[in-house]
Design a protein around this motif. Structure first.
Motif, PDB file in Angstrom:
ATOM      1  N   VAL A   6       0.854  -1.183   0.000  1.00 25.01           N
ATOM      2  CA  VAL A   6       0.000   0.000   0.000  1.00 25.01           C
ATOM      3  C   VAL A   6       0.889   1.232   0.000  1.00 25.01           C
ATOM      4  N   VAL A  11      -2.199   0.699  -4.768  1.00 23.52           N
ATOM      5  CA  VAL A  11      -2.070  -0.581  -4.074  1.00 23.52           C
ATOM      6  C   VAL A  11      -1.618  -1.599  -5.105  1.00 23.52           C
ATOM      7  N   ILE A  44      -2.480   4.762   7.061  1.00 16.82           N
ATOM      8  CA  ILE A  44      -3.815   4.516   6.503  1.00 16.82           C
ATOM      9  C   ILE A  44      -4.826   5.289   7.342  1.00 16.82           C
ATOM     10  N   TYR A 136      -3.005  -0.970   9.406  1.00 16.94           N
ATOM     11  CA  TYR A 136      -2.835  -2.180   8.597  1.00 16.94           C
ATOM     12  C   TYR A 136      -3.640  -3.346   9.165  1.00 16.94           C
TER      13      TYR A 136
END
Length: 150
Positions: A6, A11, A44, A136
């Motif tokens: 990522v 991705v 993220i 993650y």
């Protein structure tokens, strides 16, 4: 095995298979561009939304995910050769902020011990902020996958 990379803008998914001799090779690869803001500098921000975006690329099961280099802190440390492994780990944990810009309670620590050379023992310290790992882990859960390795 499925591998997931990522980045801030895309991705990549790879499928690795092992031949009779134990050699891994890539048997499939997919890539997808991401909308801005889902991931920033390897962090993220929206794991559920990211999972919805990429779920058609990632089969359920076990996945291995790479953590961006910008979010992994590494440092070689040297100790006397007669220092025991548990003493080295304890020393690093208690003095973590001297080696990485975080306290031990804010990072996941890992250690790789190299062979002893003379009167010295080299240790590779690896640290990843827990907030990074959480993203993650939440992504893997949202993808209905088991995070096998980071």
């Amino acid at each position: 095995m499925i591998g997931l990379n990522v980045s801030d803008s895309s991705v990549e998914v790879v499928e690795l298979t092992t031949d009779w001799f134990g050699q891994a090779r890539i048997t499939a690869q997919k890539r997808m561009d991401l909308a801005e803001g889902l991931v920033d500098n390897g962090l993220i921000h929206h794991p559920v939304e990211l999972a919805k975006t990429i779920q058609h690329l990632v089969p359920s099961g076990e996945i291995t995910v790479s953590i961006p280099e910008a979010q992994v802190y590494s440092r070689w440390l040297r100790f006397p050769a007669n220092t025991k492994e548990h003493e080295i780990k304890q020393t690093i944990r208690s003095q973590c902020s001297q080696y990485v810009p975080f306290e031990a309670s804010e990072v996941a620590l890992d250690f790789i011990f190299s062979g002893k050379q003379g009167d010295q023992q080299d240790v590779l310290l690896l640290a990843v902020p827990l907030v990074v790992l959480k993203g993650y882990q939440e992504l893997a859960t949202a993808l209905q996958c088991k995070l096998k390795r980071l």
